[in-house]
Design an enzyme around this catalytic site. Structure first.
Site, PDB file in Angstrom:
ATOM      1  N   HIS A   1     -20.740   9.684  64.717  1.00  0.00           N
ATOM      2  CA  HIS A   1     -21.135  10.614  65.786  1.00  0.00           C
ATOM      3  C   HIS A   1     -20.148  11.774  65.795  1.00  0.00           C
ATOM      4  O   HIS A   1     -18.960  11.574  65.543  1.00  0.00           O
ATOM      5  CB  HIS A   1     -21.080   9.909  67.151  1.00  0.00           C
ATOM      6  CG  HIS A   1     -21.132  10.871  68.317  1.00  0.00           C
ATOM      7  ND1 HIS A   1     -22.320  11.307  68.861  1.00  0.00           N
ATOM      8  CD2 HIS A   1     -20.148  11.530  68.998  1.00  0.00           C
ATOM      9  CE1 HIS A   1     -22.065  12.172  69.840  1.00  0.00           C
ATOM     10  NE2 HIS A   1     -20.753  12.319  69.944  1.00  0.00           N
TER      11      HIS A   1
ATOM     12  N   GLU B   1     -16.866  14.480  76.155  1.00  0.00           N
ATOM     13  CA  GLU B   1     -16.892  13.218  75.398  1.00  0.00           C
ATOM     14  C   GLU B   1     -15.483  12.673  75.141  1.00  0.00           C
ATOM     15  O   GLU B   1     -15.264  11.459  75.173  1.00  0.00           O
ATOM     16  CB  GLU B   1     -17.632  13.429  74.068  1.00  0.00           C
ATOM     17  CG  GLU B   1     -19.125  13.672  74.260  1.00  0.00           C
ATOM     18  CD  GLU B   1     -19.876  13.893  72.956  1.00  0.00           C
ATOM     19  OE1 GLU B   1     -21.108  14.048  73.025  1.00  0.00           O
ATOM     20  OE2 GLU B   1     -19.245  13.910  71.873  1.00  0.00           O
TER      21      GLU B   1
ATOM     22  N   TYR C   1     -24.666   8.060  76.036  1.00  0.00           N
ATOM     23  CA  TYR C   1     -25.858   8.725  75.471  1.00  0.00           C
ATOM     24  C   TYR C   1     -26.881   9.117  76.543  1.00  0.00           C
ATOM     25  O   TYR C   1     -28.056   9.314  76.219  1.00  0.00           O
ATOM     26  CB  TYR C   1     -26.511   7.821  74.423  1.00  0.00           C
ATOM     27  CG  TYR C   1     -25.823   7.867  73.069  1.00  0.00           C
ATOM     28  CD1 TYR C   1     -25.807   9.043  72.300  1.00  0.00           C
ATOM     29  CD2 TYR C   1     -25.216   6.744  72.531  1.00  0.00           C
ATOM     30  CE1 TYR C   1     -25.194   9.090  71.058  1.00  0.00           C
ATOM     31  CE2 TYR C   1     -24.597   6.786  71.276  1.00  0.00           C
ATOM     32  CZ  TYR C   1     -24.596   7.969  70.547  1.00  0.00           C
ATOM     33  OH  TYR C   1     -23.996   8.020  69.308  1.00  0.00           O
TER      34      TYR C   1
ATOM     35  N   ASN D   1     -26.406   5.787  61.258  1.00  0.00           N
ATOM     36  CA  ASN D   1     -26.019   6.927  60.429  1.00  0.00           C
ATOM     37  C   ASN D   1     -24.507   7.180  60.371  1.00  0.00           C
ATOM     38  O   ASN D   1     -24.049   8.308  60.216  1.00  0.00           O
ATOM     39  CB  ASN D   1     -26.786   8.177  60.871  1.00  0.00           C
ATOM     40  CG  ASN D   1     -26.542   8.539  62.324  1.00  0.00           C
ATOM     41  OD1 ASN D   1     -25.790   7.862  63.026  1.00  0.00           O
ATOM     42  ND2 ASN D   1     -27.158   9.611  62.784  1.00  0.00           N
TER      43      ASN D   1
ATOM     44  N   LYS E   1     -19.395   4.583  63.665  1.00  0.00           N
ATOM     45  CA  LYS E   1     -20.370   3.711  64.322  1.00  0.00           C
ATOM     46  C   LYS E   1     -20.358   2.288  63.745  1.00  0.00           C
ATOM     47  O   LYS E   1     -19.781   2.045  62.672  1.00  0.00           O
ATOM     48  CB  LYS E   1     -21.765   4.341  64.178  1.00  0.00           C
ATOM     49  CG  LYS E   1     -21.920   5.657  64.961  1.00  0.00           C
ATOM     50  CD  LYS E   1     -23.349   6.192  64.858  1.00  0.00           C
ATOM     51  CE  LYS E   1     -23.539   7.444  65.691  1.00  0.00           C
ATOM     52  NZ  LYS E   1     -24.956   7.911  65.654  1.00  0.00           N
TER      53      LYS E   1
HETATM   54  N1  UDP Z   1     -31.185   8.708  66.656  1.00  0.00           N
HETATM   55  C1  UDP Z   1     -32.166   7.774  66.370  1.00  0.00           C
HETATM   56  N2  UDP Z   1     -33.444   8.223  66.107  1.00  0.00           N
HETATM   57  C2  UDP Z   1     -33.782   9.541  66.141  1.00  0.00           C
HETATM   58  C3  UDP Z   1     -32.784  10.482  66.448  1.00  0.00           C
HETATM   59  C4  UDP Z   1     -31.498  10.036  66.698  1.00  0.00           C
HETATM   60  O1  UDP Z   1     -31.896   6.575  66.332  1.00  0.00           O
HETATM   61  O2  UDP Z   1     -34.953   9.878  65.900  1.00  0.00           O
HETATM   62  C5  UDP Z   1     -29.810   8.241  66.936  1.00  0.00           C
HETATM   63  C6  UDP Z   1     -28.823   8.544  65.809  1.00  0.00           C
HETATM   64  O3  UDP Z   1     -27.882   7.471  65.741  1.00  0.00           O
HETATM   65  C7  UDP Z   1     -28.189   9.838  66.295  1.00  0.00           C
HETATM   66  C8  UDP Z   1     -28.106   9.577  67.797  1.00  0.00           C
HETATM   67  O4  UDP Z   1     -29.324   8.900  68.086  1.00  0.00           O
HETATM   68  O5  UDP Z   1     -26.931  10.057  65.696  1.00  0.00           O
HETATM   69  C9  UDP Z   1     -27.996  10.822  68.665  1.00  0.00           C
HETATM   70  O6  UDP Z   1     -29.048  11.708  68.322  1.00  0.00           O
HETATM   71  P1  UDP Z   1     -28.798  13.278  68.196  1.00  0.00           P
HETATM   72  O7  UDP Z   1     -30.138  13.936  68.202  1.00  0.00           O
HETATM   73  O8  UDP Z   1     -27.807  13.712  69.229  1.00  0.00           O
HETATM   74  O9  UDP Z   1     -28.195  13.415  66.721  1.00  0.00           O
HETATM   75  P2  UDP Z   1     -26.700  13.736  66.246  1.00  0.00           P
HETATM   76  O10 UDP Z   1     -26.108  14.737  67.208  1.00  0.00           O
HETATM   77  O11 UDP Z   1     -25.953  12.411  66.255  1.00  0.00           O
HETATM   78  O12 UDP Z   1     -26.872  14.287  64.860  1.00  0.00           O
HETATM   79 MG    MG Z   2     -25.953  14.637  69.281  1.00  0.00          MG
END
Ligand code: UDP
Ligand code: MG
Length: 138
Positions: free
Chosen positions: A115, A126, A49, A112, A9
């Site tokens: 992805h 994806e 997303y 974070n 990212k």
């Molecule tokens: N994210 C965020 N706030 C939240 C949860 C998720 O900004 O409270 C962002 C974060 O970058 C995350 C992405 O949205 O990686 C997608 O969320 P998901 O729940 O799919 O988490 P992941 O699969 O990436 O662990």
């Molecule tokens: Mg996810």
């Protein structure tokens, strides 16, 4: 053997962490079988997303994901989807295990570092979002 989509990212590419992150994948036995660096438009980030469009974090996430280059990649190996989720760690770096990418390189729950697809079915969707079959060389 399985494939998964990984994204390094903007927070990580802007701190020049691509090589350090790739070393973690290779050390864990995953092969990088496709990779490119690109900039998402906000519209493309919104499409990628789309499953999160009702979430409070959606607009900020899409703004962030289109703010700087990303590196998209296909990782290949035994149980690649689940293995990559272990390498990545929990969504929030503060909750992620020591030694995971998000704990070691993530800045906050949004920024974070990486992805990773959450299921083999979503991985194929994806991967198709970013790559043609010709670009993936196992
Ligand atoms: N994210 C965020 N706030 C939240 C949860 C998720 O900004 O409270 C962002 C974060 O970058 C995350 C992405 O949205 O990686 C997608 O969320 P998901 O729940 O799919 O988490 P992941 O699969 O990436 O662990
Ligand atoms: Mg996810």
């Amino acid at each position: 053997m399985q494939r998964t989509l990984s994204i390094i990212k903007p927070d990580a590419t802007s701190r020049n962490l691509t090589g350090s992150i790739n070393a973690r994948f290779e050390d864990a036995g995953l092969r990088i079988v496709a990779q490119k660096r690109l900039c998402l438009t906000k519209a493309l980030a919104e499409k990628f997303y789309e499953v999160h469009k009702e979430k409070a974090f959606y607009d900020s996430l899409c703004e962030y994901m289109s703010s700087a280059p990303i590196v998209v990649q296909v990782l290949f190996g035994n149980d690649a989807v689940a293995k990559n989720r272990v390498i990545m760690g929990a969504t929030n770096p503060a909750d992620a295990e020591i030694g995971t990418l998000r704990r070691d390189f993530g800045q906050n729950i949004e920024r974070n570092a990486v992805h990773g697809s959450d299921s083999p079915e979503n991985a194929e969707i994806e991967i198709g979002f970013f790559f043609s079959q010709m670009e993936i060389v196992e």
